[in-house]
Design an enzyme around this catalytic site. Structure first.
Site, PDB file in Angstrom:
ATOM      1  N   HIS A 122      -5.047  -2.803   1.668  1.00 15.50           N
ATOM      2  CA  HIS A 122      -5.251  -1.969   0.479  1.00 15.50           C
ATOM      3  C   HIS A 122      -5.493  -2.921  -0.702  1.00 15.50           C
ATOM      4  CE1 HIS A 122      -3.883   0.616  -2.901  1.00 15.50           C
ATOM      5  NE2 HIS A 122      -4.073   1.651  -2.113  1.00 15.50           N
ATOM      6  N   ASP A 199       3.446  -5.307   3.449  1.00 14.80           N
ATOM      7  CA  ASP A 199       3.180  -4.101   2.667  1.00 14.80           C
ATOM      8  C   ASP A 199       3.568  -2.906   3.541  1.00 14.80           C
ATOM      9  OD1 ASP A 199       2.080  -1.818   1.620  1.00 14.80           O
ATOM     10  OD2 ASP A 199       0.110  -2.692   1.180  1.00 14.80           O
ATOM     11  N   GLN A 202       2.803   2.413   3.943  1.00 18.49           N
ATOM     12  CA  GLN A 202       2.533   3.479   4.915  1.00 18.49           C
ATOM     13  C   GLN A 202       3.559   3.518   6.039  1.00 18.49           C
ATOM     14  OE1 GLN A 202       0.401   5.838   4.520  1.00 18.49           O
ATOM     15  NE2 GLN A 202      -0.748   4.979   2.815  1.00 18.49           N
ATOM     16  N   LYS A 225       5.661   7.986  -1.305  1.00 16.06           N
ATOM     17  CA  LYS A 225       5.129   8.281   0.039  1.00 16.06           C
ATOM     18  C   LYS A 225       6.271   8.619   1.001  1.00 16.06           C
ATOM     19  CE  LYS A 225       1.317   4.991  -0.539  1.00 16.06           C
ATOM     20  NZ  LYS A 225       0.106   5.717  -0.845  1.00 16.06           N
ATOM     21  N   CYS A 363      -9.203   2.842  -1.313  1.00 12.82           N
ATOM     22  CA  CYS A 363      -8.748   1.579  -1.928  1.00 12.82           C
ATOM     23  C   CYS A 363      -8.738   0.456  -0.909  1.00 12.82           C
ATOM     24  CB  CYS A 363      -7.368   1.716  -2.567  1.00 12.82           C
ATOM     25  SG  CYS A 363      -7.320   2.928  -3.871  1.00 12.82           S
TER      26      CYS A 363
HETATM   27  N1  7TS Z   1      -0.454  -0.418   0.242  1.00 16.84           N
HETATM   28  C1  7TS Z   1      -0.838   0.534   1.080  1.00 16.84           C
HETATM   29  C2  7TS Z   1      -0.988   0.240   2.534  1.00 16.84           C
HETATM   30  C3  7TS Z   1      -1.089   1.823   0.579  1.00 16.84           C
HETATM   31  O1  7TS Z   1      -1.471   2.776   1.421  1.00 16.84           O
HETATM   32  C4  7TS Z   1      -0.935   2.075  -0.801  1.00 16.84           C
HETATM   33  C5  7TS Z   1      -1.260   3.403  -1.395  1.00 16.84           C
HETATM   34  C6  7TS Z   1      -0.495   1.027  -1.612  1.00 16.84           C
HETATM   35  C7  7TS Z   1      -0.274  -0.213  -1.062  1.00 16.84           C
HETATM   36  C8  7TS Z   1      -0.235   1.217  -3.069  1.00 16.84           C
HETATM   37  O2  7TS Z   1       0.896   1.993  -3.244  1.00 16.84           O
HETATM   38  P1  7TS Z   1       1.356   2.470  -4.701  1.00 16.84           P
HETATM   39  O3  7TS Z   1       2.443   3.436  -4.438  1.00 16.84           O
HETATM   40  O4  7TS Z   1       1.811   1.257  -5.423  1.00 16.84           O
HETATM   41  O5  7TS Z   1       0.168   3.084  -5.337  1.00 16.84           O
HETATM   42  N2  7TS Z   1      -2.206   4.134  -0.675  1.00 16.84           N
HETATM   43  C9  7TS Z   1      -2.843   5.252  -1.060  1.00 16.84           C
HETATM   44  C10 7TS Z   1      -3.725   5.928  -0.222  1.00 16.84           C
HETATM   45  O6  7TS Z   1      -3.996   5.602   0.918  1.00 16.84           O
HETATM   46  N3  7TS Z   1      -4.219   6.997  -0.874  1.00 16.84           N
HETATM   47  O7  7TS Z   1      -3.700   7.026  -2.095  1.00 16.84           O
HETATM   48  C11 7TS Z   1      -2.831   5.949  -2.228  1.00 16.84           C
END
Ligand code: 7TS
Length: 563
Positions: A122, A199, A202, A225, A363
């Protein structure tokens, strides 16, 4: 099954109508819905417990502090960290990676050092490393994937070397669902002398995480999430590493003593928690963890696998359905394309039926580039989804596929592409406003926009030249410009997304055949507001339309300057 139904009942947001249809929420990889218990805890905090933490000399503040620190312990045991000092509150995964990049990596890295990432990452696990690489002279190396979307493990071993200082990779890919064999990769990386950042954005909602068993040095996830509020996340770091790291942000809370002669920093974990934290978010996250712990997580995982298998089985029978990525070990994330249908169109058509999916690059633009795709459609399932919902989703997709390929008005060429457009001639902005505002529902307006899009003359393949290409964030478009003897500008435009063609038609109705000054003065956002489209299809969203409008205005500017 009864138990699953009871669990689903606890998520109020799932029981509503969207576009007059029962919501089918399949965008769980973006964010999950929240159970009553979490909502109640957040509400209760603000109703009766609100106070700042670690600073008040009063009862409420002491209670808030205890609850906040108890939440930290709940997180510690959830991921089996060794001590509460290893749990740092963040805003989310993104902030955690930035903290590691700036506080751990920046002082450490030198020119010639390497950071190893993977093609699955990501942007949150790419861009912070690019910045620190630029700051330090370190180099980023990237582990490729195989065609089915697995990490190329032999290549991982080859790319690891004594130069590798940091390996940062995702536990589960948000775009393909690939589950990486993290524990083995951590061992290899440690043997090479590198530290490992995982990371877990997910993974935390779907796998049982044990940071000690994984052996990783840092692990990150986001509350939102994991059925908790937005704006709260967790950075786990091994104590010895965290202790040696300088603070990242500074201010209150992270200090022991401040004087103008110098400041001493607070102990872990507070050294990394400058300012008032997201207290209600932390309490909400702890409650979400208690909620999950009260359930049979293995049974939930089994149900998610069943949803995924059923979706794959039903969708594979749909003509034109192509699954993107077939990882050996995969989570309940289904990425796909529907031949001849642009992903944005499929997303909007599903939305019309109350089915929420995500479309686009997720992303993960480098991954899309590797796959040679502008984006995919992604359905991501959670334990509160039902097999009935999977069937609704597949049958909606089946209908979209059966709708056939898009045939627009006759393909024309050269000058004829300008002359044959009804927009700016029979159909102007007033006509569009009259037509669309007469329609009550979003679905009716959407249908009318698609019909208008069909009237837009389509480019031949040969006319879609690189020179005329305008790259939007998630769809491509092409624009040609012609100026008539009276100085008016005429445009011909096309896009691979039907919805963008429809929106281009709306814009053409307003701007085609106008003098440059009028085009420059035209407020497209206001026009879309009047059409009541801003919520769904704002021109300022990152789609091809925005890029088209910018190109049209630029042409008008140039033309006005030259005349
Ligand atoms: N890493 C992964 C693997 C992710 O899926 C996401 C967010 C992030 C980092 C960033 O997370 P945040 O909470 O700091 O924003 N992924 C997604 C997605 O797949 N659709 O919307 C956000």
């Amino acid at each position: 099954m009864d138990q699953l139904a009871a669990i689903r009942k606890q998520f109020p947001a799932l029981h509503q109508k969207v576009n007059n249809q029962p919501l089918v929420y399949l965008d769980n990889a973006a964010t999950s819905q929240k159970p009553e218990a979490v909502i109640r805890v957040v509400e209760k905090f603000y109703r009766t417990q609100n106070a700042n933490v670690h600073r008040g000399a009063h009862q409420l503040s002491e209670q808030a502090t205890s609850a906040f620190e108890a939440a930290r312990s709940t997180v510690r045991s959830f991921i089996n960290a060794d001590s509460d000092e290893e749990i740092i509150w963040t805003r989310g995964t993104t902030e955690g990676i930035n903290l590691i990049a700036q506080s751990y990596a920046r002082p450490l890295l030198k020119s010639g050092d390497e950071i190893l990432l993977t093609e699955l990452e990501h942007h949150a696990n790419i861009v912070p490393w690019q910045i620190v690489a630029e700051q330090t002279g370190a180099t980023i190396r990237v582990v490729p994937i195989t065609d089915n979307g697995d990490l190329d493990l032999p290549k991982f071993s080859t790319l690891l070397s004594s130069k590798t200082r940091i390996v940062s990779l995702t536990h589960i890919s948000n775009a393909l669902g690939t589950i990486n064999p993290v524990a083995g990769l951590v061992r290899q990386a440690h043997e090479a002398g590198a530290i490992v950042v995982i990371d877990g954005a997910q993974a935390a909602p779907h796998l049982e995480i044990d940071v000690q068993r994984l052996g990783c040095d840092f692990y990150l996830f986001s509350g939102h999430k994991l059925f908790a509020p937005t704006g709260i996340g967790v950075l786990y770091g091994r104590k010895a590493l965290l202790e040696a790291m300088p603070p990242w942000q500074s201010g209150g809370e992270m200090i022991k003593r401040v004087s103008f002669n110098g400041t001493t920093y607070n102990d872990l974990p507070f050294k990394f928690e400058a300012g008032t934290p997201n207290i209600s978010g932390a309490l909400g996250l702890a409650e979400a963890i208690r909620f999950l712990n009260s359930l049979d997580r293995k049974a939930l995982a089994r149900h998610e696998r069943a949803l995924m298998s059923r979706a794959i089985e039903l969708c594979s029978a749909i003509p034109g359905f192509t699954r993107i990525g077939r990882p050996t070990a995969g989570a309940s994330i289904l990425s796909f394309q529907l031949n001849s249908h642009h992903q944005q169109d499929v997303g909007l058509m599903l939305d019309q039926q109350g089915i929420a999916v995500r479309t686009g690059h997720h992303c993960a633009m480098p991954l899309m580039e590797r796959l040679g795709l502008p984006g995919t459609i992604r359905a991501s399932f959670c334990f509160y989804n039902t097999l009935d919902e999977v069937e609704l989703f597949a049958s909606a997709l089946q209908q979209i596929a059966a709708g056939g390929t898009f045939s627009s008005s006759e393909v024309v060429s050269d000058q004829a592409i300008f002359d044959s457009s009804p927009f700016g001639r029979e159909i102007d902005d007033q006509e569009i406003l009259t037509r669309l505002t007469a329609m009550g529902s979003w679905n009716d307006r959407y249908r009318e926009i698609m019909l208008l899009g069909k009237k837009l003359p389509a480019f031949t393949a040969a006319m879609k030249t690189e020179q005329d290409r305008i790259s939007g964030c998630e769809s491509d478009a092409w624009l040609k410009i012609s100026r008539d003897p009276q100085g008016a500008l005429w445009f011909a435009a096309d896009s691979d997304a039907r919805v963008i063609r429809g929106l281009i038609a709306l814009v053409m109705a307003a701007l085609n055949g106008q003098q440059p000054e009028k085009i420059l003065a035209y407020n497209v956002d206001h026009y879309f507001d009047q059409l009541q489209l801003t919520r769904h299809l704002s021109p300022s969203r990152g789609n091809g339309l925005k890029a088209i409008i910018e190109a049209v205005k630029n042409a008008a500017r140039e033309s006005a300057n030259n005349s």
